[in-house]
Each structure stands twice: as C-alpha cells, then as structure tokens.
Design a protein around this motif. Structure first.
Motif, mmCIF file in Angstrom:
data_model
loop_
_atom_site.group_PDB
_atom_site.id
_atom_site.type_symbol
_atom_site.label_atom_id
_atom_site.label_comp_id
_atom_site.label_asym_id
_atom_site.label_seq_id
_atom_site.Cartn_x
_atom_site.Cartn_y
_atom_site.Cartn_z
ATOM 1 N N CYS A 11 -0.714 -4.674 -8.500
ATOM 2 C CA CYS A 11 -0.344 -5.149 -7.210
ATOM 3 C C CYS A 11 1.021 -6.215 -7.625
ATOM 4 O O CYS A 11 0.665 -6.785 -8.298
ATOM 5 C CB CYS A 11 -1.190 -5.746 -6.442
ATOM 6 N N VAL A 12 2.080 -5.858 -6.959
ATOM 7 C CA VAL A 12 3.323 -6.427 -7.246
ATOM 8 C C VAL A 12 3.833 -6.913 -5.802
ATOM 9 O O VAL A 12 4.102 -6.130 -5.124
ATOM 10 C CB VAL A 12 4.427 -5.779 -7.926
ATOM 11 N N ASN A 13 4.001 -8.294 -5.705
ATOM 12 C CA ASN A 13 4.774 -8.880 -4.517
ATOM 13 C C ASN A 13 6.072 -8.691 -4.738
ATOM 14 O O ASN A 13 6.830 -8.720 -5.735
ATOM 15 C CB ASN A 13 4.109 -10.144 -3.919
ATOM 16 N N LYS A 14 6.969 -9.198 -3.593
ATOM 17 C CA LYS A 14 8.355 -9.270 -3.574
ATOM 18 C C LYS A 14 9.005 -10.279 -4.541
ATOM 19 O O LYS A 14 10.137 -10.050 -4.946
ATOM 20 C CB LYS A 14 8.842 -9.541 -2.141
ATOM 21 N N GLY A 15 8.157 -11.156 -5.055
ATOM 22 C CA GLY A 15 8.861 -12.042 -6.082
ATOM 23 C C GLY A 15 8.348 -11.626 -7.435
ATOM 24 O O GLY A 15 9.076 -12.407 -8.396
ATOM 25 N N GLY A 16 7.664 -10.688 -7.703
ATOM 26 C CA GLY A 16 7.585 -10.039 -8.838
ATOM 27 C C GLY A 16 6.096 -10.498 -9.651
ATOM 28 O O GLY A 16 6.057 -10.179 -10.499
ATOM 29 N N ASN A 17 5.626 -11.350 -8.788
ATOM 30 C CA ASN A 17 4.265 -11.876 -9.436
ATOM 31 C C ASN A 17 3.252 -10.520 -9.325
ATOM 32 O O ASN A 17 3.381 -9.787 -8.218
ATOM 33 C CB ASN A 17 3.530 -12.907 -8.503
ATOM 34 N N THR A 18 2.247 -10.501 -10.041
ATOM 35 C CA THR A 18 1.435 -9.357 -9.937
ATOM 36 C C THR A 18 -0.017 -9.693 -9.759
ATOM 37 O O THR A 18 -0.473 -10.949 -10.135
ATOM 38 C CB THR A 18 1.458 -8.649 -11.503
ATOM 39 N N ALA A 19 -0.845 -9.115 -9.225
ATOM 40 C CA ALA A 19 -2.246 -9.205 -9.087
ATOM 41 C C ALA A 19 -3.022 -7.793 -9.479
ATOM 42 O O ALA A 19 -2.320 -6.785 -9.311
ATOM 43 C CB ALA A 19 -2.775 -9.658 -7.631
ATOM 44 N N CYS B 285 -5.007 -4.936 -3.240
ATOM 45 C CA CYS B 285 -4.058 -5.863 -3.395
ATOM 46 C C CYS B 285 -4.291 -6.863 -2.326
ATOM 47 O O CYS B 285 -4.954 -6.950 -1.168
ATOM 48 C CB CYS B 285 -2.637 -5.400 -2.862
ATOM 49 N N TRP C 59 2.098 -6.337 -0.511
ATOM 50 C CA TRP C 59 2.369 -6.049 -1.953
ATOM 51 C C TRP C 59 2.916 -4.635 -2.264
ATOM 52 O O TRP C 59 2.216 -3.628 -1.448
ATOM 53 C CB TRP C 59 0.936 -6.196 -2.579
#
Length: 158
Positions: A67-75, A118, A123
């Motif tokens: 899972c990738v958010n708009k800031g580029g962070n991943t989960a 996510c 995400w």
C-alpha cells in the motif's frame, strides 16, 4: 482387375498425430501496470484442418501487495490467493497441419485498497510479487476437446 478390386472401399488415411515441435516455452515477465503475466509459445504439428484452441490455466496465483499513500509512504498489504485462472483462448486455423502460438495468462486486477489491507481507500495498491501455481498449456481440436497439454509447474514472474 485384382488391383482395382483391392482399391475399392479403401479411403485415404487422414493422419492426425498432434505433437509439439520442440518443447513449448513459458517465460515469466516482470510485473508491469500492476499485473503480472506469463507468456507461453511454441508450435504444434500433426493437426487436422479444423480450428485449434490454445490457452493457459493455473490452479491458483498467490499475489502480494504493498500500500502506498500520496506522500510515498508504504504499508504492507495482505497476500491474496486467486483460484482457477484461465487466460484468453487463441483460436487458430492450422496450415498444413501446423500452428504457431503465443498465449498469455495474467493476474486479476488489483483489489481495492480495503480488500488489499491498506489503512484506508486513499492508499494506492501496488502488486509486488505473484506466483502462478500449476500452470498448464492446453491445446484443443476441435475446440472443447483437449488433444495435447504441457505442464509447467509453478512460475514466478516477479
């Protein structure tokens, strides 16, 4: 007259001995556009004149998502298993009893962010790995009647 008499009632043999020319090959491809795919190709000879159907199946595909958010962070996402996949059928008319083929099998479209595990629906879901289990190439003639198959086992295109 004897030779003529022996020829009566004899029909020409229509030899149909379907076989692969060489071994068909399957190659894994890297994951592109969030779908993993494999492509198998080869040639079959000894066919009759009717249409031939060729396609791939897999008992299952095990996929892993990120899972990738708009800031580029991943989960990490959850792994998913898809059962009983079949690729599109390539229908070919043989020429002189032979066909060349190239068929593809792809993973299903990515699940929704919620279904992928996510944190929320904002995400983006990214496919990171996929393994196709028990891949089989099917050759049918007539369409619906299997005359050849090739087992490729498990293929990991990632």
């Amino acid at each position: 007259m004897t030779l003529l008499a022996l020829g009566i009632g004899v029909t020409p043999a229509l030899a149909q001995n379907p076989h692969f020319i060489g071994d068909p090959t399957c190659s894994g491809k890297t994951i592109t556009s969030n779908r993993a795919s494999i492509t198998c190709s080869g040639s079959v000879a000894g066919l009759g004149t009717g249409k031939v159907a060729i396609f791939l199946t897999a008992d299952s595909v095990r996929a892993t998502y990120l899972c990738v958010n708009k800031g580029g962070n991943t989960a990490p996402g959850h792994p998913a298993i898809f059962q009983d996949l079949a690729g599109p059928t390539q229908t070919i008319t043989p020429r002189q009893g032979r066909v060349n083929f190239s068929v593809v099998l792809q993973t299903p479209p990515n699940p929704s962010p919620k279904d992928a595990g996510c944190p929320n629906n904002n995400w983006r879901v990214v496919l990171t790995t996929a393994t196709f289990n028990n891949v089989v190439l099917h050759v049918e003639q007539p369409v619906g009647t299997e005359i050849l198959h090739a087992d490729f086992g498990n293929i990991d295109p990632s």
